[in-house]
Design a protein around this motif. Structure first.
Motif, PDB file in Angstrom:
ATOM      1  N   THR A 153      15.139 -13.704  -6.677  1.00 35.45           N
ATOM      2  CA  THR A 153      14.184 -12.798  -6.028  1.00 35.45           C
ATOM      3  C   THR A 153      12.740 -13.047  -6.473  1.00 35.45           C
ATOM      4  OG1 THR A 153      14.617 -11.203  -7.773  1.00 35.45           O
ATOM      5  CG2 THR A 153      15.816 -10.901  -5.727  1.00 35.45           C
ATOM      6  N   LYS A 165       5.345 -15.857  -1.607  1.00 31.80           N
ATOM      7  CA  LYS A 165       5.105 -14.793  -0.626  1.00 31.80           C
ATOM      8  C   LYS A 165       6.052 -14.931   0.573  1.00 31.80           C
ATOM      9  CE  LYS A 165       1.280 -12.296   1.452  1.00 31.80           C
ATOM     10  NZ  LYS A 165      -0.159 -12.202   1.646  1.00 31.80           N
ATOM     11  N   LYS A 181       9.715 -14.398  -0.621  1.00 30.68           N
ATOM     12  CA  LYS A 181      10.027 -12.994  -0.929  1.00 30.68           C
ATOM     13  C   LYS A 181      10.134 -12.149   0.339  1.00 30.68           C
ATOM     14  CE  LYS A 181       8.060 -12.772  -5.573  1.00 30.68           C
ATOM     15  NZ  LYS A 181       6.892 -12.316  -6.344  1.00 30.68           N
ATOM     16  N   LYS A 182       9.425 -12.588   1.372  1.00 34.01           N
ATOM     17  CA  LYS A 182       9.485 -11.863   2.654  1.00 34.01           C
ATOM     18  C   LYS A 182      10.892 -11.901   3.251  1.00 34.01           C
ATOM     19  CE  LYS A 182       6.137 -11.390   6.288  1.00 34.01           C
ATOM     20  NZ  LYS A 182       5.234 -12.077   7.194  1.00 34.01           N
ATOM     21  N   TYR A 191      15.856  -6.735  -2.130  1.00 32.66           N
ATOM     22  CA  TYR A 191      16.527  -6.726  -3.435  1.00 32.66           C
ATOM     23  C   TYR A 191      16.769  -5.292  -3.908  1.00 32.66           C
ATOM     24  CZ  TYR A 191      17.224  -7.812  -8.431  1.00 32.66           C
ATOM     25  OH  TYR A 191      17.728  -7.919  -9.703  1.00 32.66           O
ATOM     26  N   LEU A 237      13.637   3.932  -8.815  1.00 31.01           N
ATOM     27  CA  LEU A 237      12.997   4.625  -7.677  1.00 31.01           C
ATOM     28  C   LEU A 237      11.772   5.390  -8.179  1.00 31.01           C
ATOM     29  CD1 LEU A 237      16.267   6.195  -6.227  1.00 31.01           C
ATOM     30  CD2 LEU A 237      14.990   4.376  -5.123  1.00 31.01           C
ATOM     31  N   TYR A 238      10.864   5.692  -7.255  1.00 34.03           N
ATOM     32  CA  TYR A 238       9.722   6.550  -7.604  1.00 34.03           C
ATOM     33  C   TYR A 238      10.166   7.993  -7.381  1.00 34.03           C
ATOM     34  CZ  TYR A 238       6.984   2.288  -7.560  1.00 34.03           C
ATOM     35  OH  TYR A 238       6.502   1.049  -7.844  1.00 34.03           O
ATOM     36  N   GLU A 240       8.917   8.988   2.115  1.00 33.79           N
ATOM     37  CA  GLU A 240       7.712   8.374   1.520  1.00 33.79           C
ATOM     38  C   GLU A 240       8.076   7.077   0.793  1.00 33.79           C
ATOM     39  OE1 GLU A 240       4.948  12.326   0.572  1.00 33.79           O
ATOM     40  OE2 GLU A 240       6.362  11.580  -0.927  1.00 33.79           O
ATOM     41  N   TYR A 259       6.859   3.404   1.762  1.00 36.78           N
ATOM     42  CA  TYR A 259       6.134   2.580   0.780  1.00 36.78           C
ATOM     43  C   TYR A 259       6.779   1.195   0.644  1.00 36.78           C
ATOM     44  CZ  TYR A 259       3.948   1.281  -3.693  1.00 36.78           C
ATOM     45  OH  TYR A 259       3.266   0.627  -4.690  1.00 36.78           O
ATOM     46  N   MET A 260       8.118   1.184   0.630  1.00 31.24           N
ATOM     47  CA  MET A 260       8.826  -0.101   0.549  1.00 31.24           C
ATOM     48  C   MET A 260       8.515  -0.959   1.790  1.00 31.24           C
ATOM     49  SD  MET A 260      10.593  -0.562  -2.180  1.00 31.24           S
ATOM     50  CE  MET A 260       9.305   0.207  -3.090  1.00 31.24           C
ATOM     51  N   GLU A 289       5.791  -0.817   3.555  1.00 32.39           N
ATOM     52  CA  GLU A 289       4.405  -1.303   3.416  1.00 32.39           C
ATOM     53  C   GLU A 289       4.324  -2.469   2.435  1.00 32.39           C
ATOM     54  OE1 GLU A 289       2.151   2.903   4.474  1.00 32.39           O
ATOM     55  OE2 GLU A 289       2.432   2.312   2.384  1.00 32.39           O
ATOM     56  N   LEU A 290       5.114  -2.358   1.352  1.00 28.36           N
ATOM     57  CA  LEU A 290       5.126  -3.473   0.384  1.00 28.36           C
ATOM     58  C   LEU A 290       5.642  -4.750   1.044  1.00 28.36           C
ATOM     59  CD1 LEU A 290       6.458  -1.951  -2.979  1.00 28.36           C
ATOM     60  CD2 LEU A 290       4.144  -2.655  -2.451  1.00 28.36           C
ATOM     61  N   LYS A 291       6.511  -4.568   2.056  1.00 33.12           N
ATOM     62  CA  LYS A 291       7.060  -5.738   2.759  1.00 33.12           C
ATOM     63  C   LYS A 291       6.217  -6.114   3.972  1.00 33.12           C
ATOM     64  CE  LYS A 291      11.743  -4.954   1.197  1.00 33.12           C
ATOM     65  NZ  LYS A 291      13.094  -4.525   1.568  1.00 33.12           N
ATOM     66  N   LEU A 292       4.980  -5.653   3.948  1.00 32.64           N
ATOM     67  CA  LEU A 292       3.956  -6.052   4.928  1.00 32.64           C
ATOM     68  C   LEU A 292       4.220  -5.541   6.345  1.00 32.64           C
ATOM     69  CD1 LEU A 292       3.682  -9.784   3.758  1.00 32.64           C
ATOM     70  CD2 LEU A 292       2.288  -7.903   2.950  1.00 32.64           C
ATOM     71  N   PRO A 352       6.547  -9.097  -1.284  1.00 32.77           N
ATOM     72  CA  PRO A 352       5.647 -10.237  -0.988  1.00 32.77           C
ATOM     73  C   PRO A 352       4.191 -10.012  -1.425  1.00 32.77           C
ATOM     74  CG  PRO A 352       6.831  -9.476   0.984  1.00 32.77           C
ATOM     75  CD  PRO A 352       7.028  -8.449  -0.066  1.00 32.77           C
ATOM     76  N   ARG A 353       3.917  -8.903  -2.104  1.00 29.78           N
ATOM     77  CA  ARG A 353       2.550  -8.644  -2.590  1.00 29.78           C
ATOM     78  C   ARG A 353       2.270  -9.472  -3.835  1.00 29.78           C
ATOM     79  NH1 ARG A 353      -0.109  -5.781   1.389  1.00 29.78           N
ATOM     80  NH2 ARG A 353       1.364  -4.336   2.317  1.00 29.78           N
TER      81      ARG A 353
END
Lengths: 388, 223
Positions: free
Chosen positions: A48, A70, A73-74, A78, A85-86, A93, A97-98, A100-103, B85-86
């Protein structure tokens, strides 16, 4: 889809993963099997891109995880061990957020989040704080975070740990479903789980791959004999002499007497022979009635234990050989050291003796000188007395 | 970066940290304001910001920065960030800017004292804003140091204590003037923008942010 080539991970003097190579094809469900500390999580963390291998290459869907991280990882979703977790966020939420992290952006993000929430059965709790959820739901939230963005490769590190039996079966069926459209790698030390879900198993022990094969093949490979369990009614007691009629039988072992006057035996033969047909033909002729005839399905657990044990034995034999060599070297070294020590002691003694001899000489000289002085003084006194 | 920034900023107010930081700032700011008004009988907004920066930031910054990476590392959520991917730079800048925004919010509260003064006198707005700008730069530099400390330990208490030491010792002892942030906050309170002070604060900020990036990159091969 995933190529792992000669990958090694070292921490100071410890080698967590030692030169492993394997590949995972498109749409395959592969299971990592190994004891705690075998190197499963380390391998997954390297695939990963969470940690970098000390040596070797990992290619995910054509992208090197170290060089084109990048893009690589896209492709990956994982779910780490321990379900991080947050806790301060709500389910929705967190999954957003996850995403958004994955674009993911805009409408696609909203659609994906809604889809994943539905798929993982989180619709009723989507506005609840994660910290207030049960362990099973937390696991689902983590899985939802993994699935959002529809990654081609899904990596799950011990996905069923801490779940109750119902939740386990739910998660397993979900993973099976995922396997239809994704490449899935999952790790577990639960053997039945791996044999149920995975098409291929990678067994890791002490950072090394012990075996890669389908669960069925692994069972076959480690099986040495074919065993049949027969429950029979044998009024004339012909069973023990059956070996004479069927020479392929290697051993007939009486297991138990049943309450209904039947007896259970274990019949072993060569691995390549299946005696079921023969027994069905021969036993009635011997006036033996078959109540049950069952093939021993050697479990993956046995295969796994055998493989791990054989690996351990190899390692211990290697270690003992090395130890012997080291001991021999050590013995030689100690002999040489002892000789050196002896020589040093001799030299020291000689020096000490020399010093003692010198001191004695010096003392004798001093004594002589003192006596001479005394004698002189006496003589002088005598002379002076004579003059007076 | 925006998504990380938004989530981080939100997290400050979903936990007590944001409120505690604002509370401590207002307490110290008010105390200094009262002392200046009642004992000296005069007000000086620049001096107010200077003293708050000197004593208040020592407490506020460790509180803000201690959780930046330590908490993620301890809870394992670091894995979620670092396997996304960040890039590491994006993650660090997102977190850094969220912390800086918290300081901007804190500073916004300080403007209420300016409004109170407006009822009695005519305080000049320009020098006050310059003092605030300087305060923000000093706070951002301190955050970068705290962020660096947070990236090297998973214990939040240790991160807070080390950040306090890193900010306090150079000011207390006068040793290592390069690390003494208050040395670069001398002209701002007087309402002057000094290029040398801006450059030194930016250099401090960039240095510790780069250190954090290096630490995070290196952890990939070490952990």
């Amino acid at each position: 889809m995933i190529e792992v080539k000669n990958v090694t991970k070292k921490y100071a003097n410890i080698t967590a993963v030692n030169n492993i190579s394997f590949d995972v094809k498109d749409g395959e469900i592969v299971g990592f099997l190994g004891q705690n500390g075998a190197g499963k999580t380390t391998t997954m963390n390297m695939i990963t891109g969470f940690i970098e291998p000390t040596e070797g290459k990992i290619i995910v869907n054509g992208y090197d995880i170290s060089k084109k991280s990048k893009k690589a990882k896209k492709q990956i979703g994982y779910m780490p061990e321990g379900v991080p977790l947050y806790m301060e966020l709500t389910v929705k939420e967190f999954i957003t957020y996850m995403a958004e992290l994955k674009l993911l952006k805009g409408e696609q993000k909203k659609e994906d989040v809604a889809k994943v929430i539905k798929e993982t059965g989180l619709t009723n709790v989507q506005n609840k704080l994660i910290r207030n959820l049960s362990r099973g739901y937390k696991q689902r939230v983590s899985l939802a975070g993994t699935l959002v963005g529809n990654p081609e490769v899904i990596i799950l590190d011990e996905p069923t740990v801490g779940l109750d039996p119902k939740q386990i079966t739910e998660i397993r069926s979900l993973i099976k479903e995922l396997g239809k459209n994704h490449t899935v790698i999952l790790s577990s030390h639960i053997l039945s789980e791996i044999s149920q879900i995975c098409e291929r198993v990678i067994i890791i022990n002490n950072g090394k791959i012990v075996a890669i094969d389908t669960p069925e093949n692994l069972e076959k490979k480690t099986k040495e004999k074919n065993t049949l369990f027969v429950t029979v009614e044998d009024p004339k007691g012909n069973m023990p002499t059956l070996k004479q009629r069927v020479p392929q039988i290697e051993e007939i072992k009486f297991l138990k007497d049943n309450e209904d006057n039947t007896k259970q035996y274990a019949i072993t033969s060569n691995i390549q022979l299946d005696l079921r047909k023969v027994l069905f033909e021969v036993l009635p002729k011997e006036e033996i009635t078959i109540f049950e005839l069952k093939k021993d399905e050697s479990s993956l657990e046995e295969a796994y234990i055998k493989l791990i044990d054989s690996d351990k034995q190899e390692q211990t034999s290697n270690e003992t050989n090395e130890n012997r060599k080291n001991k021999k070297k050590g013995n030689k070294a100690t002999k040489e050291e002892k000789e050196k020590l002896k020589e040093e002691k001799k030299k020291q003694k000689e020096k000490q003796n020399e010093e003692k001899a010198k001191k004695k000489e010096a003392k004798e000289k001093e004594k002589k000188e003192k006596q001479e002085e005394k004698n002189k003084l006496k003589e002088e006194n005598k002379k002076e007395g004579g003059k007076k | 970066m925006l998504s990380i920034y938004k989530k981080e900023l939100k997290s400050y107010f979903l936990s007590p940290i944001g409120y505690v930081a604002i509370g401590i700032f207002l307490f110290i700011f008010s105390l200094i304001f009262l002392l200046a008004i009642f004992y000296n009988g005069a007000y000086d907004m620049g001096n107010l910001y200077y003293n708050t920066a000197r004593f208040g930031l020592l407490i506020i910054i460790p509180i803000i920065s201690m959780r930046m990476f330590s908490e993620e590392r301890k809870n394992g959520t670091e894995q979620l960030l670092l396997t996304s991917p960040r890039s590491i730079t994006e993650i660090i800048l997102g977190k850094f800017l969220a912390a800086a925004t918290l300081v901007v919010i804190i500073l916004a509260f300080s403007l209420m004292y300016y409004v109170i003064l407006c009822f009695f006198t005519k305080p000049s707005l320009g020098p006050t804003l310059i003092s605030m700008l300087g305060f923000l730069l000093v706070a951002m530099a301190a955050i970068s140091a705290g962020m660096f400390i947070s990236s090297i330990t998973e214990n939040q208490v240790i991160a807070a204590v080390l950040t306090f030491v890193l900010l306090f010792i150079p000011d207390l002892t006068g040793l290592i003037p390069m690390l003494n942030l208050m040395e670069s906050y001398m002209k701002f309170p007087a309402g002057l923008v000094s290029l040398s002070e801006v450059v030194s604060l930016l250099a401090y900020m960039i240095m510790f942010t780069l250190f954090t990036i290096i630490i995070m990159q290196r952890r990939k091969s070490v952990k």
